[in-house]
Design a protein around this motif. Structure first.
Motif, mmCIF file in Angstrom:
data_model
loop_
_atom_site.group_PDB
_atom_site.id
_atom_site.type_symbol
_atom_site.label_atom_id
_atom_site.label_comp_id
_atom_site.label_asym_id
_atom_site.label_seq_id
_atom_site.Cartn_x
_atom_site.Cartn_y
_atom_site.Cartn_z
ATOM 1 N N CYS A 95 -38.449 5.972 29.693
ATOM 2 C CA CYS A 95 -38.585 7.298 29.899
ATOM 3 C C CYS A 95 -37.334 7.801 30.491
ATOM 4 O O CYS A 95 -36.548 6.834 31.485
ATOM 5 C CB CYS A 95 -39.814 7.443 30.721
ATOM 6 S SG CYS A 95 -39.930 6.741 32.197
ATOM 7 N N CYS A 117 -42.236 3.882 31.942
ATOM 8 C CA CYS A 117 -43.421 4.666 32.213
ATOM 9 C C CYS A 117 -44.545 3.900 31.323
ATOM 10 O O CYS A 117 -44.295 3.069 30.599
ATOM 11 C CB CYS A 117 -43.302 6.140 31.639
ATOM 12 S SG CYS A 117 -42.046 7.021 32.500
ATOM 13 N N THR A 129 -47.913 7.067 34.470
ATOM 14 C CA THR A 129 -47.151 6.553 35.512
ATOM 15 C C THR A 129 -46.048 6.374 35.313
ATOM 16 O O THR A 129 -45.468 5.557 34.205
ATOM 17 C CB THR A 129 -48.042 5.174 36.016
ATOM 18 O OG1 THR A 129 -49.455 5.291 36.161
ATOM 19 C CG2 THR A 129 -47.246 4.563 37.285
ATOM 20 N N LYS A 130 -44.860 6.771 36.034
ATOM 21 C CA LYS A 130 -43.515 6.463 36.106
ATOM 22 C C LYS A 130 -43.282 5.036 36.909
ATOM 23 O O LYS A 130 -43.535 5.614 38.121
ATOM 24 C CB LYS A 130 -42.576 7.407 36.429
ATOM 25 C CG LYS A 130 -41.165 7.255 36.168
ATOM 26 C CD LYS A 130 -40.022 8.557 36.255
ATOM 27 C CE LYS A 130 -38.761 8.167 35.911
ATOM 28 N NZ LYS A 130 -38.238 7.378 37.314
ATOM 29 N N GLN A 131 -42.953 4.116 36.426
ATOM 30 C CA GLN A 131 -42.922 2.836 37.185
ATOM 31 C C GLN A 131 -41.761 2.548 37.920
ATOM 32 O O GLN A 131 -42.032 1.783 38.635
ATOM 33 C CB GLN A 131 -43.383 1.858 36.368
ATOM 34 C CG GLN A 131 -44.663 2.048 35.447
ATOM 35 C CD GLN A 131 -45.356 0.993 34.494
ATOM 36 O OE1 GLN A 131 -44.405 1.041 33.464
ATOM 37 N NE2 GLN A 131 -46.113 0.174 34.530
ATOM 38 N N ALA A 138 -47.163 10.288 38.901
ATOM 39 C CA ALA A 138 -48.018 9.502 38.379
ATOM 40 C C ALA A 138 -49.223 10.566 38.511
ATOM 41 O O ALA A 138 -49.657 11.246 39.560
ATOM 42 C CB ALA A 138 -48.489 8.259 39.242
ATOM 43 N N LEU A 201 -40.037 10.525 26.383
ATOM 44 C CA LEU A 201 -40.845 9.491 26.459
ATOM 45 C C LEU A 201 -40.591 8.874 24.843
ATOM 46 O O LEU A 201 -40.792 9.512 23.924
ATOM 47 C CB LEU A 201 -42.243 9.772 26.504
ATOM 48 C CG LEU A 201 -42.390 10.608 28.140
ATOM 49 C CD1 LEU A 201 -43.920 10.984 28.016
ATOM 50 C CD2 LEU A 201 -41.943 9.769 29.275
#
Length: 211
Positions: A95, A117, A129-131, A138, A201
């Motif tokens: 992302c 993500c 969720t963007k990690q 999220a 994405l």
């Protein structure tokens, strides 16, 4: 309108380099939010109003962005580029954030590095969720026609997804997710009256997905 209680417990893994792999947990409990009358959609009226105003916000931000940036990014930045069949498959995604409008600075467009993500599923509802990165939305994704409505919260740190939509209005975020090409989606989050945050994405290759 009716009040609903949202209870979700989702676990998901981060794909990518072995050094980056970790488990991220999104949890919510006894959070009261408002149903706007849509099919299964839960969102505050103020956030729904932002989404309803998205076409005008987008035109304002897109019209002031440099033509070179619009040409380079193609459908990603075009207001009317959404395609049919927006379905997202659970798994890990690359992302990339693009900011449009005054918050992006004098050039009106700002690109950020690519991060990771994750899209998961629980009880028939997708979660996002963007990690990694500095801003970490999220939350949940609700199918609405040929796009998803996203409601969530900006998390405080990587791996700590304890904040849920409705817990702290100052950190709440809302937007839409649309498909804009083969294996290419965008999450569009309006910020103010003339600014947008757009996440591109694209799926992480199968061989790098968490098992």
């Amino acid at each position: 309108m009716r009040s609903v209680i949202l209870a979700v417990l989702v676990s998901c893994g981060l794909a990518g380099c072995a050094a980056r792999r970790e488990t991220v947990v999104v949890s919510a409990s006894q959070v009261e939010i408002v149903d706007d009358g849509g099919a299964g959609q839960v969102i505050r009226p103020a956030d729904q109003a932002k989404i309803d105003a998205l076409p005008a916000i987008w035109q304002a931000a897109w019209g002031k962005s440099p033509g070179r940036a619009r040409s380079r990014e193609g459908a990603l930045l075009e207001p009317a580029a959404a395609l049919d069949h927006p379905e997202l498959s659970p798994g890990s995604y690359n992302c990339r954030l693009i900011r449009l409008g005054g918050r992006a600075g004098t050039r009106r467009v700002r690109n950020f590095p690519t991060h990771f993500c994750y899209v998961g599923a629980a009880d028939g509802v997708l979660n996002f969720t963007k990690q990694t990165g500095s801003e970490l939305p999220a939350g949940l994704l609700y199918k609405t026609g040929k796009r998803y409505t996203f409601v969530g919260a900006l998390q405080r740190a990587e791996g700590d997804n304890s904040l849920v939509y409705g817990a702290d209005q100052a950190r709440d975020v809302a937007g839409v997710v649309e498909r804009v090409g083969p294996f290419r989606w965008r999450m569009v989050m309006p910020v103010g009256e003339q600014d947008l945050d757009i996440l591109e994405l694209t799926p992480v290759p199968v061989e790098r997905q968490a098992s």
